[in-house]
Scaffold this motif. Structure first.
Motif, PDB file in Angstrom:
ATOM      1  N   THR A  47       0.835  -1.203   0.000  1.00  0.00           N
ATOM      2  CA  THR A  47       0.000   0.000   0.000  1.00  0.00           C
ATOM      3  C   THR A  47       0.868   1.250   0.000  1.00  0.00           C
ATOM      4  OG1 THR A  47      -1.816  -1.116   1.153  1.00  0.00           O
ATOM      5  CG2 THR A  47      -1.756   1.293   1.279  1.00  0.00           C
ATOM      6  N   GLU A  48       1.898   1.261   0.832  1.00  0.00           N
ATOM      7  CA  GLU A  48       2.802   2.406   0.898  1.00  0.00           C
ATOM      8  C   GLU A  48       3.608   2.546  -0.399  1.00  0.00           C
ATOM      9  OE1 GLU A  48       3.881   3.035   5.567  1.00  0.00           O
ATOM     10  OE2 GLU A  48       4.610   1.170   4.623  1.00  0.00           O
ATOM     11  N   LEU A  49       3.933   1.417  -1.047  1.00  0.00           N
ATOM     12  CA  LEU A  49       4.663   1.474  -2.309  1.00  0.00           C
ATOM     13  C   LEU A  49       3.804   2.121  -3.405  1.00  0.00           C
ATOM     14  CD1 LEU A  49       7.116   0.800  -4.048  1.00  0.00           C
ATOM     15  CD2 LEU A  49       6.114  -1.489  -4.442  1.00  0.00           C
ATOM     16  N   ALA A  50       2.547   1.721  -3.452  1.00  0.00           N
ATOM     17  CA  ALA A  50       1.646   2.307  -4.451  1.00  0.00           C
ATOM     18  C   ALA A  50       1.555   3.814  -4.259  1.00  0.00           C
ATOM     19  CB  ALA A  50       0.268   1.672  -4.355  1.00  0.00           C
ATOM     20  N   ALA A  51       1.442   4.253  -3.015  1.00  0.00           N
ATOM     21  CA  ALA A  51       1.364   5.685  -2.727  1.00  0.00           C
ATOM     22  C   ALA A  51       2.651   6.408  -3.113  1.00  0.00           C
ATOM     23  CB  ALA A  51       1.051   5.909  -1.252  1.00  0.00           C
ATOM     24  N   ALA A  52       3.796   5.755  -2.857  1.00  0.00           N
ATOM     25  CA  ALA A  52       5.088   6.364  -3.186  1.00  0.00           C
ATOM     26  C   ALA A  52       5.223   6.562  -4.694  1.00  0.00           C
ATOM     27  CB  ALA A  52       6.222   5.486  -2.657  1.00  0.00           C
ATOM     28  N   ILE A  53       4.777   5.586  -5.470  1.00  0.00           N
ATOM     29  CA  ILE A  53       4.845   5.696  -6.933  1.00  0.00           C
ATOM     30  C   ILE A  53       3.926   6.822  -7.424  1.00  0.00           C
ATOM     31  CG2 ILE A  53       4.288   4.517  -9.100  1.00  0.00           C
ATOM     32  CD1 ILE A  53       5.096   1.881  -7.658  1.00  0.00           C
ATOM     33  N   ASN A  54       2.689   6.811  -6.948  1.00  0.00           N
ATOM     34  CA  ASN A  54       1.696   7.778  -7.438  1.00  0.00           C
ATOM     35  C   ASN A  54       2.028   9.210  -7.045  1.00  0.00           C
ATOM     36  OD1 ASN A  54       0.250   5.657  -8.544  1.00  0.00           O
ATOM     37  ND2 ASN A  54      -1.077   5.436  -6.742  1.00  0.00           N
ATOM     38  N   ASN A  55       2.689   9.381  -5.911  1.00  0.00           N
ATOM     39  CA  ASN A  55       2.950  10.731  -5.407  1.00  0.00           C
ATOM     40  C   ASN A  55       4.341  11.252  -5.740  1.00  0.00           C
ATOM     41  OD1 ASN A  55       0.394  10.763  -4.213  1.00  0.00           O
ATOM     42  ND2 ASN A  55       1.151   9.838  -2.324  1.00  0.00           N
ATOM     43  N   ASP A  56       5.135  10.454  -6.428  1.00  0.00           N
ATOM     44  CA  ASP A  56       6.494  10.889  -6.737  1.00  0.00           C
ATOM     45  C   ASP A  56       6.474  12.073  -7.714  1.00  0.00           C
ATOM     46  OD1 ASP A  56       9.202  10.716  -8.365  1.00  0.00           O
ATOM     47  OD2 ASP A  56       9.504   9.638  -6.486  1.00  0.00           O
ATOM     48  N   SER A  57       7.249  13.108  -7.421  1.00  0.00           N
ATOM     49  CA  SER A  57       7.248  14.330  -8.231  1.00  0.00           C
ATOM     50  C   SER A  57       7.781  14.109  -9.637  1.00  0.00           C
ATOM     51  CB  SER A  57       8.073  15.417  -7.542  1.00  0.00           C
ATOM     52  OG  SER A  57       9.425  15.004  -7.378  1.00  0.00           O
ATOM     53  N   THR A  58       8.544  13.018  -9.844  1.00  0.00           N
ATOM     54  CA  THR A  58       9.106  12.741 -11.172  1.00  0.00           C
ATOM     55  C   THR A  58       8.293  11.692 -11.932  1.00  0.00           C
ATOM     56  OG1 THR A  58      10.599  11.016 -10.326  1.00  0.00           O
ATOM     57  CG2 THR A  58      11.414  13.294 -10.326  1.00  0.00           C
ATOM     58  N   ASN A  59       7.126  11.348 -11.415  1.00  0.00           N
ATOM     59  CA  ASN A  59       6.300  10.315 -12.060  1.00  0.00           C
ATOM     60  C   ASN A  59       5.980  10.719 -13.503  1.00  0.00           C
ATOM     61  OD1 ASN A  59       4.053   8.646 -12.922  1.00  0.00           O
ATOM     62  ND2 ASN A  59       3.743   8.121 -10.770  1.00  0.00           N
ATOM     63  N   PRO A  60       6.367   9.908 -14.496  1.00  0.00           N
ATOM     64  CA  PRO A  60       6.147  10.279 -15.904  1.00  0.00           C
ATOM     65  C   PRO A  60       4.752   9.967 -16.421  1.00  0.00           C
ATOM     66  CG  PRO A  60       7.351   8.222 -15.788  1.00  0.00           C
ATOM     67  CD  PRO A  60       7.165   8.669 -14.367  1.00  0.00           C
ATOM     68  N   GLY A  61       3.914   9.404 -15.571  1.00  0.00           N
ATOM     69  CA  GLY A  61       2.552   9.065 -15.992  1.00  0.00           C
ATOM     70  C   GLY A  61       2.209   7.612 -15.757  1.00  0.00           C
ATOM     71  N   ILE A  62       2.523   7.129 -14.551  1.00  0.00           N
ATOM     72  CA  ILE A  62       2.256   5.737 -14.182  1.00  0.00           C
ATOM     73  C   ILE A  62       1.404   5.712 -12.926  1.00  0.00           C
ATOM     74  CG2 ILE A  62       3.280   3.540 -13.437  1.00  0.00           C
ATOM     75  CD1 ILE A  62       5.817   4.374 -14.983  1.00  0.00           C
ATOM     76  N   ASN A  63       0.330   4.948 -12.965  1.00  0.00           N
ATOM     77  CA  ASN A  63      -0.531   4.765 -11.791  1.00  0.00           C
ATOM     78  C   ASN A  63      -0.327   3.364 -11.224  1.00  0.00           C
ATOM     79  OD1 ASN A  63      -1.742   7.258 -11.622  1.00  0.00           O
ATOM     80  ND2 ASN A  63      -3.458   6.703 -12.947  1.00  0.00           N
ATOM     81  N   ALA A  64      -0.174   3.302  -9.898  1.00  0.00           N
ATOM     82  CA  ALA A  64      -0.070   2.005  -9.214  1.00  0.00           C
ATOM     83  C   ALA A  64      -1.339   1.790  -8.401  1.00  0.00           C
ATOM     84  CB  ALA A  64       1.151   1.981  -8.307  1.00  0.00           C
ATOM     85  N   THR A  65      -1.925   0.606  -8.532  1.00  0.00           N
ATOM     86  CA  THR A  65      -3.157   0.306  -7.785  1.00  0.00           C
ATOM     87  C   THR A  65      -3.101  -1.129  -7.267  1.00  0.00           C
ATOM     88  OG1 THR A  65      -4.243  -0.340  -9.855  1.00  0.00           O
ATOM     89  CG2 THR A  65      -4.635   1.901  -9.059  1.00  0.00           C
ATOM     90  N   LEU A  66      -3.862  -1.367  -6.203  1.00  0.00           N
ATOM     91  CA  LEU A  66      -4.045  -2.713  -5.664  1.00  0.00           C
ATOM     92  C   LEU A  66      -5.440  -3.186  -6.042  1.00  0.00           C
ATOM     93  CD1 LEU A  66      -2.475  -2.220  -2.117  1.00  0.00           C
ATOM     94  CD2 LEU A  66      -1.466  -3.416  -4.063  1.00  0.00           C
ATOM     95  N   VAL A  67      -5.501  -4.333  -6.727  1.00  0.00           N
ATOM     96  CA  VAL A  67      -6.776  -4.877  -7.183  1.00  0.00           C
ATOM     97  C   VAL A  67      -7.001  -6.215  -6.487  1.00  0.00           C
ATOM     98  CG1 VAL A  67      -8.106  -5.702  -9.152  1.00  0.00           C
ATOM     99  CG2 VAL A  67      -6.599  -3.724  -9.412  1.00  0.00           C
ATOM    100  N   ARG A  68      -8.171  -6.392  -5.888  1.00  0.00           N
ATOM    101  CA  ARG A  68      -8.499  -7.623  -5.174  1.00  0.00           C
ATOM    102  C   ARG A  68      -9.485  -8.428  -6.002  1.00  0.00           C
ATOM    103  NH1 ARG A  68      -7.722  -3.375  -2.204  1.00  0.00           N
ATOM    104  NH2 ARG A  68      -6.375  -3.425  -0.358  1.00  0.00           N
TER     105      ARG A  68
END
Length: 445
Positions: free
Chosen positions: A149-170
């Motif tokens: 969960t924290e990894l997904a948030a780190a990816i989505n909130n990174d200031s250098t994110n080039p346009g990638i969304n991370a999600t957890l799907v159950r």
């Protein structure tokens, strides 16, 4: 001897002393207030006129409207602007653009709270841009561990994110860590790798990716599939492939289907509606100015702003601009003229003919640097500036005049009170003397 009422006499005489000044001051104040109100009406009409112009004079709007008609709905839509040329086209939609979406190869039993390494990096590239996640910074709650969960948030909130969304799907009791590109097209393929973690399961998860949605570009044919002109786009919108036309594809056609017909033509009703809004706003401005600046006659009162040069200048400048040529033509040539009353009139047949003969050249008369709407806006601007506009300056001057009269009236009130007090004292003393004389006279009666 009869007695006098000191209060009545003091009131009458004090009023007589100040009445001429009161009347003059009130006439002046009424005049200035009428002018202030009248200027406000002209300013409002001028602002409304400019608002109408601005709505038709921007990067995305113009007075001329064209329309797109499709022989079949459901495969694409077309948005046309004033520069679009009349014509018919055939378009085949071979494929729509899709975004890349992958599922990482996390082991069975993974949950949102599964702990991940806190050393090493997770590196991404997308369309030539890179992002690197330092796994030692993923723990945000300070408990010494990092979770998916924290990894997904780190990816989505990174200031250098080039346009990638991370999600957890159950799904089916399993938790899947998904990565999705926010943009479509082959260029936006997600590339990811983990290194330096010391945990093979984690690094393998980002090596063994499963495509959920494969990235692809949109592809259309101008003409029949295979024999026309092939065009590709990373997004589903093809901008200006045809001059003035944006095509947005929504659904691919089956092989062998006939291309969809696209016809571009003038939308005369929508154009006329916009033009009439312009005419109505201008004519309302002229009516407002004329009603307040009339010289007067036996049957009509002289206008409050009859001698106001600022207001007359507004009408004069705008009228001159409407008589100027734009793009090599006068407005009269395309059906727009000023009548004897100074108001705009539209010759519908002449205007529709001009639009049918070339909407782009007609649009160039109204829109763009130095043409009608731009010229009108530039002429209006000095009058309506909030800080130092001509209307604000005129209204401020009138308000100052009214304030000065208010000061004079306050002084007059003090003068009245002084006169009233003096007269009251005099008539009170006179009544006292008369009372004494009456009493003395009664001794000899």
């Amino acid at each position: 001897m009869s007695m006098m009422d000191p209060i009545t006499m003091a009131t009458q005489l004090a009023t007589f002393d100040v009445q001429p000044f009161q009347q003059r001051y009130q006439l002046q104040a009424d005049k200035y207030q009428s002018q202030l109100s009248a200027l406000g009406k002209v300013e409002t009409a001028l602002r409304e006129f400019r608002t109408v112009i601005d709505k038709m004079n921007s990067a995305t709007a113009s007075v001329i409207k064209n329309t797109a008609t499709l022989s079949q709905e459901g495969n694409f839509t077309a948005n046309v602007d004033a520069s679009a040329l009349n014509g018919s086209y055939q378009i085949f939609v071979e494929q729509v653009a899709t975004a890349h979406q992958v599922s990482t190869g996390m082991p069975a039993g993974t949950t949102a709270d599964t702990q991940i390494p806190t050393t090493g990096t997770l590196d991404f590239t997308l369309n030539g841009e890179a992002m690197s996640i330092d796994l030692s910074t993923v723990d945000t709650d300070g408990d010494g561990t990092a979770t998916l969960t924290e990894l997904a948030a780190a990816i989505n909130n990174d200031s250098t994110n080039p346009g990638i969304n991370a999600t957890l799907v159950r799904a089916n009791g399993e938790t899947h860590f998904m990565l999705s590109s926010t943009d479509t097209g082959v260029a936006n393929t997600i590339n990811v790798s983990a290194s330096g973690t010391g945990q093979a399961w984690f690094e393998d998860a980002f090596t063994n990716l499963t495509d959920i949605s494969t990235p692809q570009d949109a592809k259309i044919w101008l003409g029949a599939q295979g024999s026309g002109l092939a065009l590709t786009s990373s997004s589903n919108t093809f901008s200006d492939v045809i001059t003035g036309v944006d095509i947005t594809v929504t659904k691919a056609q089956a092989a062998g289907e006939q291309p969809v017909g696209l016809t571009i033509g003038a939308d005369q009703e929508a154009t006329k509606e916009q033009l009439n809004a312009f005419i109505d706003a201008y004519n309302n401005l002229v009516s407002t100015i004329d009603g307040l600046t009339g010289s007067g006659s036996e049957d009509q009162q002289r206008g409050v702003l009859a001698s106001d040069p600022t207001v007359r200048s507004v009408e004069s400048q705008l009228s001159n601009l409407l008589r100027t040529q734009y793009n090599g033509k006068s407005l009269m040539e395309v059906g727009l003229s000023i009548n004897r009353e100074g108001k705009l009139e539209l010759d519908t047949e002449r205007f529709e003919a001009a639009q049918a003969n070339g909407s782009s050249s007609l649009e160039a008369m109204f829109n763009g640097d130095g043409n009608l709407f731009d010229s009108l806006d530039q002429a209006i601007d000095p009058f309506l500036k909030f800080s130092n506009g001509l209307f604000k300056t005129r209204k401020d001057a009138l308000q100052q005049n009214i304030s000065r009269i208010d000061d004079k009236q306050a002084t007059l009130e003090r003068k009245y009170q002084m006169s009233y007090d003096r007269y009251l004292a005099q008539f009170t003393q006179m009544n006292s003397l008369m009372t004494q004389m009456n009493q003395t006279g009664s001794l000899f009666a």
